[in-house]
Each structure stands twice: as structure tokens, then as C-alpha cells.
Motif scaffolding. Structure first.
Motif, PDB file in Angstrom:
ATOM      1  N   GLY A  23      46.295  35.275  49.907  1.00 25.13           N
ATOM      2  CA  GLY A  23      45.529  36.640  50.340  1.00 25.13           C
ATOM      3  C   GLY A  23      45.912  37.515  51.561  1.00 25.13           C
ATOM      4  N   PRO A  24      45.803  38.580  51.530  1.00 23.73           N
ATOM      5  CA  PRO A  24      45.998  39.322  52.441  1.00 23.73           C
ATOM      6  C   PRO A  24      45.573  39.147  54.054  1.00 23.73           C
ATOM      7  CG  PRO A  24      44.319  40.644  51.310  1.00 23.73           C
ATOM      8  CD  PRO A  24      44.571  39.553  50.468  1.00 23.73           C
ATOM      9  N   TRP A  25      44.274  38.695  54.293  1.00 26.99           N
ATOM     10  CA  TRP A  25      43.826  38.175  55.477  1.00 26.99           C
ATOM     11  C   TRP A  25      44.553  37.152  56.101  1.00 26.99           C
ATOM     12  CZ3 TRP A  25      40.963  38.758  51.179  1.00 26.99           C
ATOM     13  CH2 TRP A  25      40.310  40.141  51.095  1.00 26.99           C
ATOM     14  N   LYS A  26      45.265  36.294  55.307  1.00 27.62           N
ATOM     15  CA  LYS A  26      45.865  35.134  55.616  1.00 27.62           C
ATOM     16  C   LYS A  26      47.415  35.647  56.119  1.00 27.62           C
ATOM     17  CE  LYS A  26      47.158  30.225  54.724  1.00 27.62           C
ATOM     18  NZ  LYS A  26      47.039  29.291  53.595  1.00 27.62           N
ATOM     19  N   MET A  27      47.767  36.533  55.329  1.00 25.12           N
ATOM     20  CA  MET A  27      49.017  37.243  55.578  1.00 25.12           C
ATOM     21  C   MET A  27      49.092  38.032  56.934  1.00 25.12           C
ATOM     22  SD  MET A  27      50.685  40.531  55.863  1.00 25.12           S
ATOM     23  CE  MET A  27      49.352  41.612  55.033  1.00 25.12           C
TER      24      MET A  27
ATOM     25  N   GLU B 173      36.874  55.298  43.633  1.00 22.90           N
ATOM     26  CA  GLU B 173      35.890  55.300  44.807  1.00 22.90           C
ATOM     27  C   GLU B 173      34.408  54.697  44.645  1.00 22.90           C
ATOM     28  OE1 GLU B 173      34.807  58.090  48.733  1.00 22.90           O
ATOM     29  OE2 GLU B 173      35.646  58.885  46.689  1.00 22.90           O
ATOM     30  N   ASN B 174      34.212  54.916  43.283  1.00 23.04           N
ATOM     31  CA  ASN B 174      32.617  54.664  43.307  1.00 23.04           C
ATOM     32  C   ASN B 174      32.426  53.153  43.177  1.00 23.04           C
ATOM     33  OD1 ASN B 174      31.688  56.989  42.686  1.00 23.04           O
ATOM     34  ND2 ASN B 174      32.030  57.105  40.546  1.00 23.04           N
ATOM     35  N   HIS B 175      33.556  52.248  42.790  1.00 22.05           N
ATOM     36  CA  HIS B 175      33.453  50.515  42.615  1.00 22.05           C
ATOM     37  C   HIS B 175      34.383  50.061  43.742  1.00 22.05           C
ATOM     38  CE1 HIS B 175      30.865  51.247  39.290  1.00 22.05           C
ATOM     39  NE2 HIS B 175      31.830  51.877  38.857  1.00 22.05           N
ATOM     40  N   ALA B 176      34.805  50.927  44.762  1.00 20.71           N
ATOM     41  CA  ALA B 176      35.623  50.318  45.495  1.00 20.71           C
ATOM     42  C   ALA B 176      35.283  49.024  46.402  1.00 20.71           C
ATOM     43  CB  ALA B 176      36.514  51.478  46.508  1.00 20.71           C
ATOM     44  N   GLU B 177      34.078  49.158  46.892  1.00 20.38           N
ATOM     45  CA  GLU B 177      33.603  48.161  47.821  1.00 20.38           C
ATOM     46  C   GLU B 177      33.023  46.914  46.985  1.00 20.38           C
ATOM     47  OE1 GLU B 177      30.246  49.421  50.241  1.00 20.38           O
ATOM     48  OE2 GLU B 177      31.399  50.929  51.240  1.00 20.38           O
ATOM     49  N   GLU B 178      32.830  47.323  45.777  1.00 18.11           N
ATOM     50  CA  GLU B 178      32.371  46.136  44.847  1.00 18.11           C
ATOM     51  C   GLU B 178      33.625  45.188  44.413  1.00 18.11           C
ATOM     52  OE1 GLU B 178      29.799  45.172  40.736  1.00 18.11           O
ATOM     53  OE2 GLU B 178      29.973  47.117  41.531  1.00 18.11           O
ATOM     54  N   VAL B 179      34.896  45.911  44.163  1.00 13.01           N
ATOM     55  CA  VAL B 179      36.057  45.326  43.787  1.00 13.01           C
ATOM     56  C   VAL B 179      36.564  44.602  44.988  1.00 13.01           C
ATOM     57  CG1 VAL B 179      38.160  45.442  42.967  1.00 13.01           C
ATOM     58  CG2 VAL B 179      36.484  46.878  42.028  1.00 13.01           C
ATOM     59  N   MET B 180      36.534  45.147  46.070  1.00 10.02           N
ATOM     60  CA  MET B 180      36.867  44.639  47.208  1.00 10.02           C
ATOM     61  C   MET B 180      36.262  43.187  47.615  1.00 10.02           C
ATOM     62  SD  MET B 180      36.575  46.372  51.332  1.00 10.02           S
ATOM     63  CE  MET B 180      37.231  45.615  52.633  1.00 10.02           C
ATOM     64  N   GLN B 181      35.032  43.156  47.499  1.00  5.39           N
ATOM     65  CA  GLN B 181      34.313  41.933  47.610  1.00  5.39           C
ATOM     66  C   GLN B 181      34.607  40.817  46.512  1.00  5.39           C
ATOM     67  OE1 GLN B 181      32.037  41.239  50.296  1.00  5.39           O
ATOM     68  NE2 GLN B 181      32.460  39.129  49.581  1.00  5.39           N
ATOM     69  N   LEU B 182      34.899  41.527  45.409  1.00  8.96           N
ATOM     70  CA  LEU B 182      35.499  40.648  44.571  1.00  8.96           C
ATOM     71  C   LEU B 182      36.924  39.788  45.026  1.00  8.96           C
ATOM     72  CD1 LEU B 182      34.562  42.467  41.201  1.00  8.96           C
ATOM     73  CD2 LEU B 182      33.556  40.156  41.898  1.00  8.96           C
TER      74      LEU B 182
ATOM     75  N   ARG C  91      37.622  39.371  47.797  1.00 11.74           N
ATOM     76  CA  ARG C  91      37.496  38.393  48.949  1.00 11.74           C
ATOM     77  C   ARG C  91      37.108  37.224  48.270  1.00 11.74           C
ATOM     78  NH1 ARG C  91      36.857  38.250  54.376  1.00 11.74           N
ATOM     79  NH2 ARG C  91      37.272  40.671  54.748  1.00 11.74           N
ATOM     80  N   ASP C  92      35.915  37.224  47.626  1.00 10.11           N
ATOM     81  CA  ASP C  92      35.399  36.098  47.161  1.00 10.11           C
ATOM     82  C   ASP C  92      36.341  35.287  45.876  1.00 10.11           C
ATOM     83  OD1 ASP C  92      33.054  36.713  48.257  1.00 10.11           O
ATOM     84  OD2 ASP C  92      32.131  37.712  46.471  1.00 10.11           O
TER      85      ASP C  92
ATOM     86  N   PHE D  73      35.203  25.426  40.629  1.00 10.28           N
ATOM     87  CA  PHE D  73      34.815  25.947  39.462  1.00 10.28           C
ATOM     88  C   PHE D  73      33.668  26.671  39.383  1.00 10.28           C
ATOM     89  CE2 PHE D  73      33.464  21.602  37.408  1.00 10.28           C
ATOM     90  CZ  PHE D  73      32.301  22.145  37.348  1.00 10.28           C
ATOM     91  N   GLY D  74      32.754  26.260  40.146  1.00  9.21           N
ATOM     92  CA  GLY D  74      31.402  27.033  40.361  1.00  9.21           C
ATOM     93  C   GLY D  74      31.713  28.225  41.111  1.00  9.21           C
ATOM     94  N   LYS D  75      32.435  28.373  42.240  1.00  9.78           N
ATOM     95  CA  LYS D  75      32.738  29.398  42.668  1.00  9.78           C
ATOM     96  C   LYS D  75      33.322  30.515  41.791  1.00  9.78           C
ATOM     97  CE  LYS D  75      32.831  27.463  47.359  1.00  9.78           C
ATOM     98  NZ  LYS D  75      33.626  27.306  48.573  1.00  9.78           N
ATOM     99  N   PHE D  76      34.631  29.946  41.312  1.00 13.98           N
ATOM    100  CA  PHE D  76      35.132  30.878  40.362  1.00 13.98           C
ATOM    101  C   PHE D  76      34.580  31.297  39.100  1.00 13.98           C
ATOM    102  CE2 PHE D  76      39.536  29.023  42.302  1.00 13.98           C
ATOM    103  CZ  PHE D  76      39.901  30.088  42.341  1.00 13.98           C
TER     104      PHE D  76
END
Length: 683
Positions: free
Chosen positions: A414-418, A477-486, A488-489, A567-570
């Protein structure tokens, strides 16, 4: 750093934007320009064709404003043969800086660079900003949105200062998917190099590239020269060569029986290195030199030299001497008293440096390259204990994938760890080299894009801001924040099998898919003999327990509990991906599936499969039922990956079934045999 400068409004009062449409503009590039720049101009032509349906003409000399035609003028400040008066151009910064600006009164759009790569970056920046061709157009299966005309603001002035990190490298390693796929077409073989330049990277790391006996480099290096990229070498490749080729040198170049590898025969070692240095210099390939002293291949030198000392301090003193020797040889042959040279602290060198025994050369252009810790990727002890007063620049090598225990068929770091890793190293001393190992590349293009962005301007970079912009560009742009959260999760769904130890670092230890593969293999080979702790470290593991890093006294129970949680999270993230897919515009769905949805479904199914496999291993009752479920989920995992095989990526996973690091078909075959064996006993 990008500086967007808006010129004084009164200058352009009442002026309309410059409009580009078929027949009303051309591209101007000097006949004497360097071939990599001409290649980028041809690519810009192709971009126009994709978006606007035609190829603008290319001329070598500006026609002048009286012609009434708009001109895209390409200028490389470092080229002597120019078609414009360079003194009239707007100023640039240092190496690789570039600028896009308009001179509306002259109907000119300038794409200028301080040097060759700066000019290439200017060309691709124009394509991205105004033709909307994203850097990952090839890997994202991008489809152009057709345009009849393009408007360029009359006060345009994009100014990119020099990058903070001088050398920004990819190292494609363990490429069992990438290599056979590249061999199918010329486009497959070269598209990744264009992608690197669109992302504003500049260096490719390779294994040994020196050949015999005619002072030539490997054919693969010619592609770097074609695209204008820098060559660098891995941690065990001294002066672009490796002792693997020791015998070949003496037989093919000298025509004699190879001498034994002996520390006492330094004369022969110097001759071997001299040929390698001479080869690089004769080929005129831009090269970031590596000095190294290791054994035959990826091993300590004392495994290859029979007269090697035994003590750690004495071993380090030999390395110190050999590194100094190589550096002096490079200086002498190149005539450069201060060349850029790197030394990489990998494995035993990292240990010796941390203990204070290894004392590599220092200097203004010496790059001490540290390596993220083995198996899991965080700053190792040597960079933590590094004396920040040392007169060197720093490099850092981080794996997004890993040969033995890391992410391979799906991204995991993930990019945060990078960002955390590279910021930590840069806090010790300024960073001058970044290397990211991403194996087959396709699985890691988002993380690679984040790294490229950060290495250009670490001060301004922020992972959340980068990821939002990335999602806007590739998913709308309409779904950028939603994809961004996906995203991260997805990354946070991975099982953290051990609590973090490095201060401030999230997700220090995670269970990558190659660790899954090793659990399947090791337990499958001893399935009939249950043990609560069946997993063994990989061969030659130097730190006990590092291969899996599973906390607790019972590996099987820890794995069962971990898989159930993960597997519950995924599952939840995969379901959200499924729900979002039809709401995305059609043009964004393919890359969303390939880069996020399919990997998430793959990891969910893989976690289910391993859970049922472990259940069948531990409990005799209902063993066949759980083996069947393990097979069903692993087949689903494979199906999810294979759903990303389309277009130019058809048969992408052929290499996994032949000699893959994971090799899902082999794991399924193993499960079939176990199911058949225990199914018969339960009848």
C-alpha cells in the motif's frame, strides 16, 4: 514541484484560448534533436490520433506567426542544434525541469525541458493535461474520449522544478508473468518504459548486463537507450557484472582456463572488473554505477572464496577494500573524480554496517542505498543506526512484491506504508535514489504511481491527496472518494499476524499471498501428520521465525483465527466493489475490476480456501467437506484473477501455471489429491 503561473491578466485581455483542431497546427522539433525525444514526439502524434482522429504534422523549423498556424514547439535546452532562440525562452530549473507555456500573440505553445528527459516529461505532461491521456493508459486499458478540438489557455504556464530524488527506479524482478507476456509483441515489450517516462521516472535496475567477448551490453539495455532511461544494477552486480560470469570471461575473452576465485588473486578480480567498466563506457549508456562485493549470484562472498576470513570484522574489511578499489577504477576510466556511485546494503552487508564493521566510501555523489527489512518491509536496523553526519546521499530499496514471502499476485503493502518508509529514510539524510521492486508490474501500478509522485516532490506529496487525484483520473470524480476508501479498506483487510514494533508504522507485518502459498505447500506435503506448529522457515533463513512471523504458540490456531478475521474483512470490501461496479461509468469499470475489485475478491476467496484447508488439516471429522470447500474457494480465487485477462493482457497468468512463485494450478492439484485420498477413506 509544479508551479502553475498565471500571467498578468491585462496582457491577455480580450484574447481567446489557442484552439487546436485538424489542419490548424503542427509540431515543431529540430532535426538534430535526440532520438528519445523524437520517439516521444511520435508518441504524442499517436495520442492525438487516439483522441482527435488524426496525426498532426511534424516540421523541423517554426514557420512564423505570418503563416497563421498554431505551433507546438519542442525545445531541449541542452541540445546545441536548436530551431529557436533559447535566450528568449522562459527560465527553467536544474536537471529534468520542464515547462509548458503559451505565447498567444505568436500562436505558439512551448514544451521545453532543461535536458533530454525534461523535454520528454514536458511532452507527456501536455498529453496528460490536454489530451487526457493518463500515464497508466496502457495498464488501465484506457479508452480515449474523442475530441474535435482542444483549447489551450492563452496564459498557460506549467513549470515543474527539478525532482527532489535524482534517480527514480523500477526493478522488475521475479517476472514469471511479465517475461513471457513481454515476448508476445513489441508493444508488450516496450510499453512499460513509456509508462515510466509518463510517470516521470528515469532509471531501470537490472541484473548483470555485460556480455562477452565484444564489449557489448545485453540487448535489453538498448531499449533503455531508445527511451532515454538510465541503467543501474542490483546489489550483487558490481560494475554491471556478476561473478556468475567469472568463468565465461576467462574462457571467451582471454581464452584460458578460469583462475580460482581467491581474495589473494586481486589482480584477476581487477581485470574482470576492468572489462566490465570498459564495456559500459564504450556503449555510452547513461549508467548509475554500482560497487559491490558479493559471491556468485545473490550470496555472501565467503560462500565463493575459499580463502575468505571467518570473523565478521575481517570479512567486512575485505568488502571495504574491494569497494574502494572498484570506485577508484571507475573514476580513472571515466575521468570523473566525483561520479554518482551507489552501494546497496542488502542482507549480510546490512548486518555488517549496523555493527559498524562495514565502512563504505563516502563523498558528495556516493549513494548509500539501504534496503527495507527482509520478508516484511520497514526500515532496517542499519538505517535506524545510521550516523546522519556521514557525507553521503541516501538511496532506499523497497519491495512492493517479494520472491519468497511477499505480495505477488495481488498488491499488499500500500502507498501509505511506502510513504512512511521513504519519509523515514529521507529524515536521516536527503534521498537521491529510490528503487521499488514490483515484479510483474501490472499488479502494483497504483503503488508504483504513488512512489513516482512522491519521489518528484516529497515535500508536497501526501498519500491521501495522491490517491484521491488518482481515483478522479482513473475512476471519475463522482466516485473518487468511495473508491479511495475501498483501496484503504482493501489494504487494511490483510491479516496482521504480528503486532507492529517499529514506532509509528501501521501494518508492519502482514500475511501476503506468497505466505499463503507456503502454508499450502508445507502443510500439504505433511498433511497426514498433524502438528500445531508445522511451518518451517525457508531454506537459509538468517533470522529464526522471520519467514511467517506468526505470533502465538500454536501456528495452526493462529492461522485459523487470522483467516476467519481476514476473509470477513475482504468479503465486505469485495461486496462493496461489486455494488459500485455498475454505478461507475463504463470507461472506468475495466481498470476498477483489474486493479481493485478482482484482487479483493481473490484475497477473500484465498483466505476462505486456506481456512478450510487448515480446518481439514486439524480436524478429522468432515475433512473431505472442508477440502472440497478449500478447492471451491481456490478455484474461485483463480477465476477472479483470470477475469482480468483481456485485450493485450490475454493469457497474463500463463507463467503462473508453468513456473510461478504461487502457481495456483499446482496448489489445486495438491488439494485434489488430498481430497481424493481422504474421500476414499471416509466412504
Amino acid at each position: 514541484m509544479l508551479l502553475f503561473i498565471v500571467r498578468s491578466a491585462w496582457i491577455f485581455a480580450g484574447m481567446n484560448p489557442l484552439v487546436l483542431s485538424e489542419g490548424n497546427f503542427h509540431i515543431v522539433v529540430s532535426d538534430g534533436e535526440l532520438s528519445p525525444i523524437k520517439l516521444a514526439v511520435k508518441t504524442l502524434q499517436r495520442d492525438f490520433k487516439s483522441v482527435m482522429g488524426f496525426c498532426p504534422s511534424i516540421v523541423s523549423i517554426p514557420t512564423g506567426r505570418e503563416a497563421g498556424i498554431t505551433e507546438l514547439i519542442i525545445v531541449n535546452e541542452s541540445t546545441a542544434d536548436s530551431n529557436v532562440n533559447k535566450s528568449e525562452l522562459r527560465p527553467l530549473d536544474g536537471f529534468e525541469s520542464h515547462r509548458l507555456y503559451t505565447d498567444a500573440s505568436a500562436k505558439r505553445i512551448y514544451l521545453i525541458g532543461k535536458d533530454m528527459r525534461g523535454t520528454i516529461y514536458a511532452i507527456y505532461t501536455f498529453s496528460e493535461k490536454f489530451l487526457n491521456v493518463p500515464p497508466l493508459w496502457f495498464f488501465s486499458s484506457w479508452k480515449p474520449q474523442k475530441k474535435e478540438q482542444i483549447e489551450i489557455p492563452c496564459n498557460l504556464d506549467y513549470f515543474y522544478k527539478s525532482p527532489q530524488v535524482r534517480y527514480r527506479a523500477w526493478f522488475p524482478n521475479d517476472t514469471e508473468l511479465f517475461t513471457p507476456w513481454r515476448q508476445r509483441t513489441v508493444q508488450n515489450n516496450e510499453a512499460w518504459l513509456e509508462t515510466m517516462l509518463r510517470l516521470k521516472l528515469n532509471t531501470v535496475e537490472m541484473e548483470q548486463t555485460v556480455t562477452y567477448s565484444d564489449y557489448k551490453l545485453e540487448e535489453s539495455v538498448s531499449l533503455l537507450h531508445k527511451y532515454g532511461l538510465i541503467l543501474s544494477s542490483t546489489h550483487h552486480t558490481a560494475c554491471n557484472n556478476n561473478l556468475v560470469a567469472w568463468k565465461e570471461y576467462w574462457r571467451k575473452v582471454r581464452g584460458i582456463t578460469p583462475p580460482k576465485l581467491l581474495l589473494s588473486d586481486e589482480k584477476s578480480l581487477r581485470e574482470f572488473w576492468q572489462y566490465s567498466i570498459e564495456t559500459v563506457c564504450r556503449c555510452e549508456q547513461e549508467n548509475l554505477w554500482t560497487i559491490a562485493f558479493r559471491g556468485i549470484g545473490d550470496q555472501p562472498y565467503w560462500a565463493a572464496f575459499e580463502d575468505a576470513p571467518i570473523g565478521e570484522k575481517e570479512r567486512a574489511e575485505v568488502i571495504n577494500r574491494m569497494l574502494r578499489t572498484q570506485l577508484e577504477m571507475i573514476k580513472e576510466r571515466t575521468g570523473n573524480p566525483n561520479p554518482f556511485v551507489r552501494v546497496t546494503f542488502y542482507d549480510e552487508l546490512s548486518d555488517l554496517l549496523a555493527k559498524g564493521y562495514l565502512k563504505p566510501p563516502v563523498g558528495d555523489n556516493i549513494l548509500w542505498t539501504f534496503v527495507a527489512a527482509r520478508r516484511d518491509h520497514y526500515p532496517n536496523d542499519d538505517i535506524v543506526s545510521f550516523d546522519t553526519a556521514t557525507r553521503v546521499k541516501l538511496g532506499y530499496y523497497m519491495n512492493f512484491q517479494f520472491t519468497s514471502t511477499g505480495a505477488h499476485l495481488a498488491a499488499a503493502e500500500g502507498p501509505w506504508k511506502m510513504e512512511f518508509n521513504f519519509r523515514y529514510v529521507n529524515s536521516r539524510r536527503p534521498l537521491a535514489l529510490s528503487v521499488v521492486n514490483a515484479g510483474n508490474l501490472r499488479e502494483f501500478v497504483m503503488e508504483l504511481s504513488a512512489n513516482a509522485s512522491m519521489m518528484w516532490d516529497m515535500t508536497a506529496y501526501d498519500t491521501d491527496e495522491f490517491l484521491y487525484d488518482f481515483c478522479v483520473q482513473y475512476f471519475g470524480e463522482n466516485h473518487a472518494e468511495e473508491v479511495m476508501q475501498l483501496y484503504r479498506d482493501y489494504y487494511h483487510a490483510y491479516w496482521e499476524q504480528k503486532n507492529a514494533e517499529f514506532p509509528g508504522l501501521e501494518r508492519q507485518f502482514i500475511f501476503h499471498d506468497l505466505r499463503y502459498a507456503r502454508v499450502f505447500k508445507q502443510i500439504g506435503e505433511r498433511f497426514e501428520h498433524f502438528s500445531p506448529n508445522p511451518l518451517k522457515d525457508i531454506v537459509r533463513e538468517r533470522v529464526p521465525g522471520r519467514s511467517f512471523r506468526i505470533e502465538g504458540s500454536n501456528q495452526v490456531d493462529s492461522l485459523l483465527s487470522g483467516m476467519e478475521r481476514t476473509f470477513g474483512k475482504f468479503d465486505k470490501v469485495a461486496q462493496r466493489c461489486t455494488e459500485l461496479m455498475p454505478r461507475l461509468l463504463e470507461q472506468y469499470r475495466c481498470f476498477f475490476r483489474d486493479n481493485l475489485s478482482a484482487p479483493c475478491h481473490y484475497m477473500a476467496a484465498l483466505s476462505h480456501s486456506l481456512y478450510h484447508f487448515l480446518w481439514a488439516y486439524k480436524y478429522i471429522e468432515r475433512r473431505t467437506e472442508h477440502l472440497n470447500l478449500s478447492i471451491e474457494y481456490l478455484e474461485k480465487a483463480q477465476e477472479m484473477l483470470y477475469s482480468t485477462q483481456h485485450g493485450v493482457f490475454t493469457d497474463w497468468y500463463v507463467g503462473d501455471s508453468l513456473h510461478g512463485k504461487f502457481n495456483i494450478p499446482a496448489k489445486l492439484k495438491q488439494l485434489y489429491k488430498l481430497r481424493d485420498r481422504y474421500g476414499k477413506t471416509e466412504m
